[in-house]
Design an enzyme around this catalytic site. Structure first.
Site, mmCIF file in Angstrom:
data_model
loop_
_atom_site.group_PDB
_atom_site.id
_atom_site.type_symbol
_atom_site.label_atom_id
_atom_site.label_comp_id
_atom_site.label_asym_id
_atom_site.label_seq_id
_atom_site.Cartn_x
_atom_site.Cartn_y
_atom_site.Cartn_z
ATOM 1 N N PRO A 1 0.826 -1.206 -0.002
ATOM 2 C CA PRO A 1 -0.122 0.125 -0.019
ATOM 3 C C PRO A 1 0.831 1.299 -0.086
ATOM 4 O O PRO A 1 0.176 2.365 -0.086
ATOM 5 C CB PRO A 1 -0.793 -0.213 1.274
ATOM 6 N N ASP B 1 2.187 1.131 -12.081
ATOM 7 C CA ASP B 1 0.863 1.760 -11.654
ATOM 8 C C ASP B 1 0.871 2.897 -10.906
ATOM 9 O O ASP B 1 2.037 3.369 -10.197
ATOM 10 C CB ASP B 1 -0.264 0.779 -11.020
ATOM 11 N N LYS C 1 -3.962 3.896 -13.780
ATOM 12 C CA LYS C 1 -5.515 4.079 -14.250
ATOM 13 C C LYS C 1 -6.148 4.878 -13.082
ATOM 14 O O LYS C 1 -5.668 4.726 -11.831
ATOM 15 C CB LYS C 1 -6.284 2.674 -14.031
ATOM 16 N N GLY D 1 0.244 -1.511 -7.181
ATOM 17 C CA GLY D 1 0.319 -1.339 -5.831
ATOM 18 C C GLY D 1 -0.762 -2.382 -5.281
ATOM 19 O O GLY D 1 -1.363 -3.026 -6.010
ATOM 20 N N GLY D 2 -0.474 -2.670 -4.002
ATOM 21 C CA GLY D 2 -1.103 -3.714 -3.295
ATOM 22 C C GLY D 2 -0.599 -5.107 -3.559
ATOM 23 O O GLY D 2 0.440 -5.443 -3.685
ATOM 24 N N ILE E 1 -5.404 -9.189 -6.016
ATOM 25 C CA ILE E 1 -6.576 -8.928 -5.550
ATOM 26 C C ILE E 1 -6.876 -7.377 -5.913
ATOM 27 O O ILE E 1 -6.195 -6.397 -5.641
ATOM 28 C CB ILE E 1 -6.182 -8.510 -3.939
ATOM 29 N N ALA F 1 -4.198 -3.495 0.133
ATOM 30 C CA ALA F 1 -4.573 -2.214 0.980
ATOM 31 C C ALA F 1 -5.565 -2.556 2.186
ATOM 32 O O ALA F 1 -5.082 -2.047 3.143
ATOM 33 C CB ALA F 1 -5.365 -1.216 0.084
ATOM 34 N N MET G 1 -12.343 0.900 -3.687
ATOM 35 C CA MET G 1 -12.993 1.768 -4.927
ATOM 36 C C MET G 1 -14.438 2.079 -5.019
ATOM 37 O O MET G 1 -15.263 1.649 -5.801
ATOM 38 C CB MET G 1 -12.803 1.208 -6.463
ATOM 39 N N GLY H 1 -3.171 5.505 3.147
ATOM 40 C CA GLY H 1 -2.768 4.371 4.135
ATOM 41 C C GLY H 1 -1.340 4.053 4.348
ATOM 42 O O GLY H 1 -0.816 3.784 3.189
#
Length: 278
Positions: free
Chosen positions: A22, A45, A67, A98-99, A103, A129, A181, A210
């Site tokens: 995260p 990303d 995105k 990320g993350g 997932i 996250a 999201m 976070g």
């Protein structure tokens, strides 16, 4: 003889699908760091932090394909093609997300496309996250006697403009729900959860940035969740946590992300003195 961490060779013409977590670089796995240090080209990303990008080799070639909600910089099929093209050039390709790539990260789609076209992939999980951000905010996703389960949900509207979710299965008070999201669908989320039996006073939290130094955590209750987001002008990307675990350890924002102060905990409980163990 000392134990050695397994090190699968990162060969030319291969792609490493790596989760960067995260944001806090200290949450990178050793495996992720090894791929980062060996990569010749990186496709990354929007949610990959600057601190993690700084770990890439100086001569690393970078492609940004981030995105944003309702604004896709590069369509997914073009990202797939880019990864394939770079791999076919004989480069060690890092796909940095990320993350966790698997997932809500479309890592499975990218791996499938590459495999169908004869390119081998390394897979490297990252702290998603839902886990990293809640932990740094002092919110346990499960807690004995409070929450026996946790569900991760994407709050994106479908193409038909509907948010079609198994609302009845999300109504159990002993289950924590984490929406990715979902900021723009908060009125629907609130209405449907209460309609299907979730308590209106269920604790909720919104977490932005976070695990980072400027982490923001806002708490409230389910019935006024949309107003909470409006009051603090919350924008994506923001994590939404719903469940009694939100206030189990602390009902306030922690002073230092990832650190729970015994003094602050005692003050919350009204204890004048702390019991300290040598």
């Amino acid at each position: 003889m000392k134990n050695k961490i397994s090190q699968t060779p990162f060969n030319s013409g291969e792609v490493a699908l790596v989760g960067s977590g995260p944001g806090d670089p200290e949450l990178l796995t050793l495996r992720a760091l090894r791929f980062i240090e060996q990569a010749e080209v990186t496709v990354y990303d929007r949610l990959v932090s600057d601190e993690i990008m700084a770990l890439l080799p100086e001569d690393n070639e970078k492609y940004y394909v981030g995105k944003e909600q309702a604004k896709h910089c590069v369509p997914q099929d073009k990202i797939n093609e880019l990864l394939l093209d770079l791999a076919r050039q004989g480069k060690r390709v890092l796909r940095l997300k990320g993350g966790d790539p698997f997932i809500f990260g479309r890592g499975g789609e990218e791996a499938q496309y590459l495999l169908e076209n004869g390119v081998s992939c390394h897979t490297c999980p990252g702290i998603t996250a839902a886990s990293g951000c809640t932990t740094y905010a002092g919110i346990p996703l499960t807690h004995r006697g409070v929450a026996q389960g946790c569900t991760f949900i994407t709050g994106h509207m479908q193409n038909n403009g509907q948010l079609n979710l198994p609302w009845q299965s999300l109504a159990c008070d002993s289950q924590t729900i984490v929406f990715y999201m979902g900021i723009n669908t908060l009125p629907v989320i609130t209405e449907q959860l209460i309609k299907h039996g979730r308590r209106a006073d269920t604790p909720v939290a919104l977490i932005r940035k976070g695990t980072r130094e400027d982490q923001e955590v806002y708490r409230g209750v389910l019935s006024t969740l949309p107003q909470l987001a409006q009051k603090h002008k919350i924008t994506p990307p923001t994590l939404i946590i719903i469940g009694d675990v939100v206030n189990e350890l602390t009902s306030e924002a922690v002073s230092i992300p990832g650190f729970l102060s015994a003094d602050e905990y005692a003050a919350r409980l009204g204890n004048a003195e702390l019991v300290k163990y040598a």
